[in-house]
Design a protein around this motif. Structure first.
Motif, PDB file in Angstrom:
ATOM      1  N   LEU A 240       2.573  43.978  32.399  1.00 24.19           N
ATOM      2  CA  LEU A 240       3.696  44.645  33.051  1.00 24.19           C
ATOM      3  C   LEU A 240       3.923  44.066  34.435  1.00 24.19           C
ATOM      4  N   VAL A 241       5.205  44.024  34.828  1.00 19.64           N
ATOM      5  CA  VAL A 241       5.546  43.678  36.210  1.00 19.64           C
ATOM      6  C   VAL A 241       5.437  44.949  37.029  1.00 19.64           C
TER       7      VAL A 241
ATOM      8  N   GLY B 117       2.850  34.220  42.533  1.00 22.54           N
ATOM      9  CA  GLY B 117       2.871  33.119  43.485  1.00 22.54           C
ATOM     10  C   GLY B 117       3.711  31.956  42.986  1.00 22.54           C
ATOM     11  N   SER B 118       3.197  30.751  43.156  1.00 22.58           N
ATOM     12  CA  SER B 118       3.937  29.553  42.759  1.00 22.58           C
ATOM     13  C   SER B 118       3.621  29.102  41.337  1.00 22.58           C
ATOM     14  N   ARG B 119       2.789  29.855  40.645  1.00 20.44           N
ATOM     15  CA  ARG B 119       2.354  29.427  39.323  1.00 20.44           C
ATOM     16  C   ARG B 119       3.354  29.808  38.231  1.00 20.44           C
ATOM     17  N   THR B 120       3.438  28.949  37.240  1.00 17.91           N
ATOM     18  CA  THR B 120       4.230  29.266  36.044  1.00 17.91           C
ATOM     19  C   THR B 120       3.327  29.399  34.823  1.00 17.91           C
TER      20      THR B 120
ATOM     21  N   THR C 261      13.735  34.382  39.692  1.00 17.64           N
ATOM     22  CA  THR C 261      12.671  34.582  38.701  1.00 17.64           C
ATOM     23  C   THR C 261      12.335  33.284  38.002  1.00 17.64           C
ATOM     24  N   VAL C 262      11.100  33.218  37.520  1.00 18.31           N
ATOM     25  CA  VAL C 262      10.625  32.078  36.742  1.00 18.31           C
ATOM     26  C   VAL C 262       9.956  32.611  35.489  1.00 18.31           C
TER      27      VAL C 262
ATOM     28  N   SER D  94       9.333  37.194  39.367  1.00 21.95           N
ATOM     29  CA  SER D  94       9.558  36.487  40.629  1.00 21.95           C
ATOM     30  C   SER D  94       8.221  36.075  41.225  1.00 21.95           C
ATOM     31  N   PRO D  95       8.193  35.082  42.107  1.00 21.23           N
ATOM     32  CA  PRO D  95       6.927  34.604  42.689  1.00 21.23           C
ATOM     33  C   PRO D  95       6.148  35.692  43.418  1.00 21.23           C
ATOM     34  N   ASP D  96       6.845  36.670  44.000  1.00 18.11           N
ATOM     35  CA  ASP D  96       6.121  37.708  44.735  1.00 18.11           C
ATOM     36  C   ASP D  96       5.749  38.910  43.857  1.00 18.11           C
TER      37      ASP D  96
END
Length: 990
Positions: A26-27, A67-70, A4-5, A47-49
């Motif tokens: 919400l996730v 994705g790859s974004r923070t 996770t990020v 998480s990225p996905d």
């Protein structure tokens, strides 16, 4: 497990880039989430996905993969459907926020989820200013609608427009086929319909074909329901009724001579007293209503297909079947519907279409007297003869030497010897052709015919009520009508910089003709029903016919203008010429003007985020009404009469006087309104104030005896309706799983007559009084029951203890016409409605109620069951007055008089017994539904499936003691009994 990020970002409005606090993030697929802070910022572990769901009231939800974004900033787009809704007005449509008049709309979902039999029933209690009532609880009873009060002494109904076709009512439509209902309430909105819009306009749009390429959608909407009798009145049981009967025999004896003998057999006036005494001692009583009541049912099925083909042909087809069985035997209603709609975009300039609605209705009413006598019968009489237990008695109250109480016919006999059947065909449709030589110009011609055929047959056989010992009688009535409207309109729409112009011009022709035939026959030699009237003796046959034809020609123009989408003006005028009115008075003009100001678009409010929409409206308009039958303005020789001609009885035709100056009823109305949407449309609604004045109203004016005519139609009266309407819709909770919304409406209308004959002259015989509503209860004011301690005072008024007492309003020591007064009105002081809907995941729950308050009616039910002059029929279970005697108990009452000593002011409409408060609050429906998840339906190729249960009319809160306060003023034989219906249904789409 994926690493996770921390994802950070800011949520803003896509419209103005302002921060939105409180947004739910919400996730997806988990219970983890957060919300944006006061600056619209958030932080969340994901998480990225993972997919994040952003949702907030008033905005369309968004789903975004991390994705790859923070850092993930999101702009939410407003999803305020309330503000983009299109409503249908006369000969066009308009964006709801651009309205200048008072127009209300009803969502079809709010109609169908109530499981109604008719469209008006589904609309009941949902629209401020529209009072919808049911005149009967019997299957197929037509609902009545009144918009902003009664404005004519003759009464009147709104104009109904179904897919552009004008019709008398919408009872023949299947509620499942309705796309939307728009109601035009103020004169500026209805003036475009001229004389036909005087009582308001109800525009119904049925389901149409798609207007863009779309695959076929096949749907089924239906339900099945069980209808149970409910809230039956509290009638006397056998013991109480026998007590009442004895009192009704003892009272005359006491009044004639207190020394006359009477004993415990008083009231048992048959040769053989043992049987009646046995029934009383053993409590061997009969529940007569139970012998005719049954569990009824309801069902409605609607199958439709709609779409648009590759060659731009939009289509909609539908068939429906409705059935309702009442709670009294032989009370049934069936309706078959068929509709077809097709439209075709021929090319860039031409389009055409057609629409057809057909309905066949069968209504079986049974005996009109069976239900009456089922509740009239006393518990002490039985359906079968005492000494012949297999023989059904024709008159149970006349059981040989054993019973002698009433001559009413047994309902079990009557229901098998009487009929009241009705069959109705309704066919209406339209065809149109539209030409658009330029984008800003449209020319459209629409021809809309309508046909209706009604056949009613009634039969009263031997041994039915009123026919004991006689041969049968029957009558048959057929009514056939045809009408058409041919509208030709030109529409111009141009925008020049900040200015928008929409101009509509109309030429319209309307023709109506109707034929009636009535045949009757007496002394039918056998039980032939109403289909063999010719079998009766020629002298006992009768035939009558009727014919009417009238036309209306109209010209209309309307201009809608807006500047910068902030300021709106609507100007219209319609010129109607009616053939039914007198020469020189046929034509009238009905202009209107309305302005609207979108205050929320002004700079001083654009940054006020709490206000999404705020608009003020003001309008004024004129409408008219030609509420008379054809040929009323002419002298006709249509009334057959007999007269003395030189000592011989001669037959001829007497003229019916016409009025050569008969003109239009005219109504002017001022309306001021405010529309609002607050807190991202979480709160929406409107407030309207109106003042409607109707002048030159048509009434039958009495003429001097010397004229040789009793009356003539004339324009003489003026009526005012003024009031306030409030509608508020709220979204209380809205998340991705849970929503809760409510809707409230309130209407207060004051109806009063301001002018009558010669300006200020009351018409007492019609109960019309200056300063009072059109419909009032005019009688004496009830003051209780004269008590023994008041004997001497009662004597001064020529009365006795035990009799109904009324107020001596002018204190002149006598009760006379001067003591009569207006004691109430059947017109409600205010009406209202509340509905609420909750959805959670796939579940939905909804409930609605409506109320009519300040209603006082003359109740035929109470006139029947508080008839203290009768001693052979059932009575309402109340405590009455009874003086001391040596057989029955002494009773004290200050509400109900002494049997057979009720006095001169108790019965009939001139008395006080039957005037009752019929205000009520009714829970209209409670629904629980569940929508099957789409994932479970994929393999079966089902688009959507919802199942639901519904309860109709489960609770009523009222002081009224009869069957139902909603139809408290209906004739007892017509009203029917109250019921609760339990439905199970589904909505299925492929």
């Amino acid at each position: 497990m994926a690493q996770t990020v921390t994802v950070r970002g800011k949520v803003t409005s896509a419209e103005d880039n302002s921060a939105i606090p409180g947004v739910s993030i919400l996730v997806k697929g988990t219970g983890r989430g957060t919300s944006s802070d006061a600056n619209g910022e958030y932080a969340l572990e994901a998480s990225p996905d993972a997919t994040l769901i952003f949702s907030f009231i008033g905005y369309a939800p968004q789903e975004i993969v991390v994705g790859s974004r923070t850092t993930l900033d999101v702009g939410l787009v407003a999803d305020v459907k309330e503000l983009t809704e299109i409503v249908v007005v006369g000969y066009g449509t308009v964006k709801k926020t651009d309205l200048t008049g008072a127009v209300a709309s009803v969502d079809p979902e709010q109609i169908t989820k109530r499981g109604p039999v008719s469209a008006l029933e589904g609309t009941q209690g949902q629209v401020a200013g529209v009072d919808i009532s049911n005149p009967s609880g019997r299957p197929g009873a037509g609902f009545k609608a009144q918009i902003r009060g009664q404005q004519s002494l003759k009464g009147g109904n709104p104009l109904y427009v179904v897919d552009g076709v004008i019709t008398d009512n919408i009872d023949f439509l299947n509620p499942q086929d309705i796309e939307r209902i728009d109601i035009l309430k103020d004169a500026s909105s209805t003036a475009i319909y001229g004389s036909r819009g005087a009582y308001g306009v109800v525009i119904v749009t049925t389901r149409q074909g798609a207007n863009v390429k779309h695959k076929a959608v096949i749907s089924y909407d239906g339900y099945y329901g069980v209808r149970e009798a409910a809230r039956l009145p509290d009638f006397m049981d056998g013991d109480t009724w026998w007590n009442f009967r004895q009192d009704s025999f003892i009272t005359p004896a006491l009044l004639a001579n207190p020394q006359l003998p009477y004993d415990s057999n008083t009231g048992n006036n048959t040769a053989n007293k043992d049987e009646l005494n046995r029934r009383i001692s053993q409590k061997d009583y009969t529940d007569w209503p139970a012998l005719l009541m049954q569990t009824g049912n309801q069902q409605n099925h609607w199958i439709s297909a709609s779409g648009m083909s590759d060659n731009k042909i939009g289509y909609a087809l539908g068939v429906g079947y409705q059935e309702e069985t009442g709670n009294i035997v032989h009370d049934k209603y069936k309706r078959y519907n068929f509709k077809a709609n097709v439209s075709h975009v021929l090319n860039d300039q031409w389009s055409a279409g057609a629409n057809l609605n057909m309905a066949l209705t069968d209504q079986e009413g049974g005996s009109p007297n069976a239900m009456v006598n089922a509740f009239r019968m006393t518990p002490l009489v039985k359906p079968y003869a005492t000494d012949r237990p297999t023989e059904l008695l024709i008159q149970p109250g006349k059981d040989g030497a054993y019973i002698d109480m009433t001559s009413s016919v047994s309902p079990l006999v009557d229901m098998e010897n009487a009929k009241n059947d009705r069959r109705t065909y309704n066919v209406l449709g339209n065809v149109f052709l539209q030409y658009s030589p330029a984008k800003w110009l449209k020319v459209k011609s629409t021809f809309a015919p309508s046909m209706r055929y009604n056949k009613q047959g009634r039969y009263f056989g031997p041994n039915s009520e009123g026919r004991v010992g006689l041969l049968g009688m029957a009558d048959l009535k057929t009514t056939e009508s045809f009408s058409y409207v041919w509208d030709n309109q030109v529409s111009v729409s141009k925008t020049v910089k900040d200015h928008t112009f929409d101009l509509m011009a109309l030429y319209s022709m309307n023709l109506f003709r109707g034929d009636t035939t009535t045949m009757s026959a007496n002394n039918l030699p056998f039980n032939s029903g109403y289909n063999n009237l010719g079998s009766a003796p020629t002298a006992d046959q009768r035939a009558d016919t009727g014919f009417g034809k009238y036309s209306l020609r109209s010209y209309a123009i309307r201009l809608n203008y807006s500047w910068k989408e902030k300021y709106f003006i609507t100007l219209s005028d319609r010129w109607d010429g009616a053939s039914v009115l007198a020469e020189g008075y046929k034509w009238a003009s009905f202009p209107s003007a309305a302005v609207s100001w979108k205050i929320s678009e002004e700079k001083f409010l654009t940054n006020v985020r709490a206000i999404n929409h705020l608009a003020a409206r003001v309008s004024y308009g004129l409408t008219g009404n030609n509420a008379v039958d054809p040929y009323t303005s002419s002298i006709t020789a249509s009334r057959q009469t007999y007269y003395d001609f030189g000592g011989t009885n001669a037959g001829g035709f007497a003229p019916v006087l016409g009025n050569s100056q008969l003109g239009w009823e005219r109504t002017s109305e001022f309306n001021a309104g405010l529309d609002f949407a607050l807190l991202e449309a979480r709160i929406t609604g409107s407030v309207d104030f109106y003042n409607r004045m109707s002048k030159d109203l048509l009434i039958k004016r009495d003429l001097p005896l010397e004229m040789g005519h009793a009356w003539v139609w004339d324009n003489v009266a003026t009526i005012r309706n003024r009031g306030i309407e409030v509608m508020v819709n709220t979204v209380n909770v809205r998340t991705d799983k849970l929503t809760w919304s409510t809707s409230f409406n309130f209407t207060k209308n004051k109806n009063e007559i301001t002018e009558l004959l010669n300006g200020k002259e009351d018409i007492v015989g019609n109960k019309w009084f200056i300063g009072q509503p059109i419909r009032v209860n005019y009688t004496y004011e009830f003051a209780g029951i004269w008590q023994e301690s008041e004997r001497e005072l009662a004597k001064k008024y020529g009365q006795l203890p035990g009799q109904a007492r009324v107020k001596d309003r002018n204190d002149n020591g006598v009760i006379d016409a001067g003591d009569r007064t207006v004691i109430g009105t059947p017109m409600p002081t205010w009406t209202g409605g509340v509905s609420t809907t909750v959805t959670y995941k796939g579940f939905d729950f909804s409930a609605s109620l409506f109320t009519r308050q300040g209603v006082q009616v003359y109740s035929p039910f109470h006139e029947e069951f508080l008839n203290w002059d009768d001693r052979g029929r059932q009575k309402l279970n109340v405590d009455w007055y009874m003086q001391p005697n040596n057989v029955t108990q002494t009773r004290e009452s200050n509400e109900y008089p002494q049997p057979k000593n009720f006095g001169p002011y108790w019965r009939t409409q001139a008395g006080v017994a039957a005037y009752k408060d019929a205000s009520f609050v009714k829970i209209k429906n409670i629904t629980l539904g569940y929508t099957i998840p789409a994932a479970l339906l994929e393999r079966s190729h089902i688009t959507s499936l919802r199942v639901y249960g519904n309860v109709l009319n489960p609770f009523v809160f009222t002081k009224y003691e009869g069957f139902d306060p909603e139809w408290a003023d209906s004739e007892y034989s017509d009203g029917g009994i109250a019921s609760v219906t339990y439905q199970f249904g589904m909505n299925l789409k492929f």
